[in-house]
Write a protein that holds these residues in place. Structure first.
Motif, short mmCIF file in Angstrom:
data_model
loop_
_atom_site.label_atom_id
_atom_site.label_comp_id
_atom_site.label_asym_id
_atom_site.label_seq_id
_atom_site.Cartn_x
_atom_site.Cartn_y
_atom_site.Cartn_z
N PHE A 1 38.26 45.07 26.47
CA PHE A 1 38.73 46.30 26.41
C PHE A 1 40.16 45.58 27.14
N PHE A 2 40.40 44.17 27.63
CA PHE A 2 41.29 44.25 28.57
C PHE A 2 42.01 43.53 28.46
N GLY A 3 41.66 42.26 26.98
CA GLY A 3 42.52 41.37 26.58
C GLY A 3 41.93 39.95 26.92
N GLY A 4 40.56 39.78 27.01
CA GLY A 4 40.22 39.11 27.86
C GLY A 4 40.43 37.66 26.56
N SER A 5 39.94 37.59 24.84
CA SER A 5 40.46 36.72 24.05
C SER A 5 41.56 36.68 24.14
N LEU A 6 42.70 37.51 24.16
CA LEU A 6 43.85 36.58 24.20
C LEU A 6 44.18 36.41 25.61
N ASP A 7 43.94 36.23 26.64
CA ASP A 7 43.93 35.96 27.28
C ASP A 7 43.59 34.10 27.80
N LEU A 8 42.29 33.68 27.16
CA LEU A 8 41.28 32.32 26.79
C LEU A 8 42.20 31.86 26.16
N GLN A 9 42.92 32.68 25.02
CA GLN A 9 43.81 31.82 24.04
C GLN A 9 44.94 31.41 24.88
N ALA A 10 45.44 31.92 25.91
CA ALA A 10 46.30 31.77 26.44
C ALA A 10 46.18 30.86 27.54
N LYS A 11 45.65 30.92 28.21
CA LYS A 11 43.47 30.20 28.83
C LYS A 11 44.62 30.77 30.57
N GLN A 12 44.59 31.38 30.83
CA GLN A 12 45.12 32.14 31.60
C GLN A 12 43.77 33.07 32.68
N ILE A 13 43.79 33.24 34.06
CA ILE A 13 43.30 33.82 34.54
C ILE A 13 43.49 35.37 35.08
N ARG A 14 43.04 36.16 35.12
CA ARG A 14 43.84 37.54 35.06
C ARG A 14 43.17 38.61 35.33
N VAL A 15 43.29 39.00 36.54
CA VAL A 15 42.07 39.88 37.08
C VAL A 15 42.23 41.44 36.52
N LEU A 16 41.45 42.42 36.74
CA LEU A 16 41.35 43.99 36.06
C LEU A 16 41.63 44.79 36.43
N HIS A 17 41.93 44.60 37.98
CA HIS A 17 42.35 46.10 38.75
C HIS A 17 43.12 45.17 40.43
N PRO A 18 44.76 45.62 40.76
CA PRO A 18 45.22 44.89 42.13
C PRO A 18 44.02 45.26 42.99
N ASN A 19 42.97 45.70 43.07
CA ASN A 19 42.20 45.68 44.71
C ASN A 19 41.21 44.51 44.28
N SER A 20 41.17 43.83 43.41
CA SER A 20 39.92 42.81 43.32
C SER A 20 39.40 42.02 43.67
N PHE A 21 40.52 41.47 44.83
CA PHE A 21 40.15 40.47 45.68
C PHE A 21 39.64 41.09 47.19
N ILE A 22 40.07 42.12 47.28
CA ILE A 22 39.91 42.80 48.20
C ILE A 22 38.74 43.08 48.43
N GLU A 23 38.66 43.85 47.23
CA GLU A 23 36.54 44.00 46.82
C GLU A 23 35.67 43.23 47.21
N ASP A 24 36.51 41.71 46.25
CA ASP A 24 35.32 41.22 46.35
C ASP A 24 36.08 39.46 47.27
N PRO A 25 36.36 39.00 47.77
CA PRO A 25 37.21 37.85 48.30
C PRO A 25 36.90 36.56 47.24
N THR A 26 35.35 36.54 47.70
CA THR A 26 34.85 35.63 47.00
C THR A 26 35.55 35.18 45.20
N ARG A 27 35.81 36.68 44.95
CA ARG A 27 36.70 36.37 43.91
C ARG A 27 37.66 34.79 43.50
N ILE A 28 38.65 35.41 44.65
CA ILE A 28 39.06 33.98 45.15
C ILE A 28 38.90 32.45 44.83
N TYR A 29 38.06 32.56 45.15
CA TYR A 29 37.73 30.98 45.02
C TYR A 29 37.16 31.31 43.55
N ARG A 30 36.43 32.14 42.86
CA ARG A 30 35.50 31.76 41.64
C ARG A 30 37.41 31.96 40.19
#
Ligand code: CTP
Length: 434
Positions: A153-182
């Motif tokens: 639903f969120f363009g994951g396969s396009l990002d796989l092709q473009a070799k991009q790490i992209r979050v789904l929403h702006p608050n993702s790292f605030i909600e879970d700071p360990t995602r920065i490490y991920r």
């Protein structure tokens, strides 16, 4: 088999997360070795106490009684472990329940069916980890949607092709700071870029002081280890045991994310050097079975902080009792060794270093002057392996009576050997005759 079981209950089953990403990244003619897979069940169980995921795990365990079943949380997730056997690596299967509890008749229509798995995927970290492969047949027959359909639903396969790490929403790292490490872990492991807007979200989360959430919270002297700490430690473990740990640490430092460990932790040249040498020592001494190298590297990172901060950071990250102890002992042992004269004889150095175990000595070595480091290296590689030319049986044969003096005699002989006064049996006998 899991899909069959799910279908018998009228549920939908999806493969989600890292396994889908790895399957899409692998050439179709290459076998994929999955050792850890995540399944999501979208279904409603009549019992109010048990989620469909747990119920599905239980029915699988009835089919495979040797499999270990752990149930996490009150009723939402289950983990099954198929043990390793000669032909098959062990396999963890985590089964979660999609959040359908708001719907009295889940999957009552195709929109609800899609929205429930969509919601589950939307809670995830990055687009490349937020895809699902349908394993069951949809209730509403649609030839495009059989098993094997990719839900993206969120363009994951396009990002796989473009070799991009992209979050789904702006608050993702605030909600879970360990995602920065991920984000850094996936970027370095896969050779991907962190997409620029995602990097801005990371920097924003760090600037907002999110790392304080992870650091110590003490109540009446008792350190609380919140779930965040556990997750941060497991991310650090993943990174430090990988082959790409140097690049990952550099990127974490570049993003300012080492602050999540401690606000004053900086990856300067000195720390880079210490990490590299600790790793080299452990491998050259071939003792990584004694202490996994990720643990030693984590201790070196923490040892870069001021001595007073080390123990609390180590406790918060739930290091082993031995690790915490090493970080506490490090400073006194290091300053004791630094205060020794460099003209000590090998036997005197052995005397000083003998009480300490290898991991502590490596920590001390990388934090010490070159002269001390050389002595520790010689101790570990040569002097600690030296034996006197005579043993207890030889002493008996020479007419010495076994007893406490034996140990003293052997210790004296060892010192004489270490210091080059005795080289062989004849010299040892002559030494004893003096
Ligand atoms: N996940 C998440 N946020 C986290 C941790 C995990 O959204 N902080 C989600 C992601 O969808 C991830 C899935 O949970 O794909 C499984 O997590 P995990 O097993 O830790 O990672 P994998 O993606 O499977 O990666 P790896 O192959 O390294 O195990």
């Amino acid at each position: 088999i899991a899909a069959n079981q799910a279908e018998q209950h009228g549920w939908h089953l999806y493969l989600v997360g890292g396994a889908v990403r790895d399957l899409l990244l692998t050439d179709s003619d290459q076998p994929v070795m999955l050792t850890d897979i995540d399944l999501v069940v979208d279904g409603f169980h009549r019992s109010a106490d048990v989620g469909a995921g747990v119920e599905l795990a239980r029915s699988l365990q009835r089919l495979y009684p040797d499999v270990r079943l752990d149930i996490h949380g009150r009723f939402q997730t289950a983990a099954l472990l198929w043990h390793k056997d000669p032909t098959f690596d062990s396999l963890w299967v985590d089964i979660a329940t999609a959040r359908t509890e708001f719907y009295p008749y889940p999957a009552a229509n195709p929109e609800v069916e899609a929205s429930s798995i969509r919601q589950d995927l939307y809670r995830r970290d990055f687009t490349i980890n937020a895809m699902a492969l349908r394993l069951t047949n949809p209730r509403f027959a649609d030839t495009r949607k059989g098993p094997g359909e990719l839900l993206d639903f969120f363009g994951g396969s396009l990002d796989l092709q473009a070799k991009q790490i992209r979050v789904l929403h702006p608050n993702s790292f605030i909600e879970d700071p360990t995602r920065i490490y991920r984000a850094v872990r996936f970027a370095t492991r896969l050779g991907f870029e962190i997409e620029p807007q995602t990097e801005r979200y990371i920097r924003h989360a760090i600037a907002s002081g999110i790392y304080e959430q992870i650091q110590d919270r003490q109540v009446a002297g008792r350190v609380i280890a919140p779930a965040l700490q556990t997750r941060l430690k497991s991310e650090l473990k993943y990174i430090l045991q990988s082959s790409y740990w140097k690049a990952a640490l550099n990127q974490l430092a570049h993003l300012g994310a080492l602050r999540c460990i401690h606000p004053k932790l900086e990856l300067d040249d000195e720390l880079r050097w210490q990490l590299r040498s600790a790793d080299r020592w452990l491998h050259r001494l071939d003792r990584s079975q004694l202490l996994p190298s990720w643990q030693l590297l984590l201790e070196v990172l923490i040892a870069h902080l001021a001595p007073d901060d080390r123990a609390s950071v180590a406790q918060n990250l739930q290091l082993s009792a031995d690790g915490i102890d090493r970080l506490v002992q490090l400073e006194p042992v290091r300053s004791k060794l630094e205060s020794l004269s460099i003209s000590l004889s090998p036997s005197q150095i052995v005397q000083y270093l003998k009480p300490y175990e290898l991991p502590l000595l490596i920590l001390v070595a990388v934090k010490s002057s070159r002269a001390i480091r050389k002595q520790i290296w010689r101790y570990l590689t040569i002097w600690s392996t030296v034996k006197p030319p005579l043993d207890g049986n030889d002493l008996k044969a020479l007419g010495y009576k076994p007893g406490r003096q034996f140990k003293q005699i052997l210790d004296d002989l060892l010192s004489a050997t270490l210091d080059g006064r005795v080289h062989d049996r004849a010299e040892a006998e002559a030494y004893l005759a003096q």
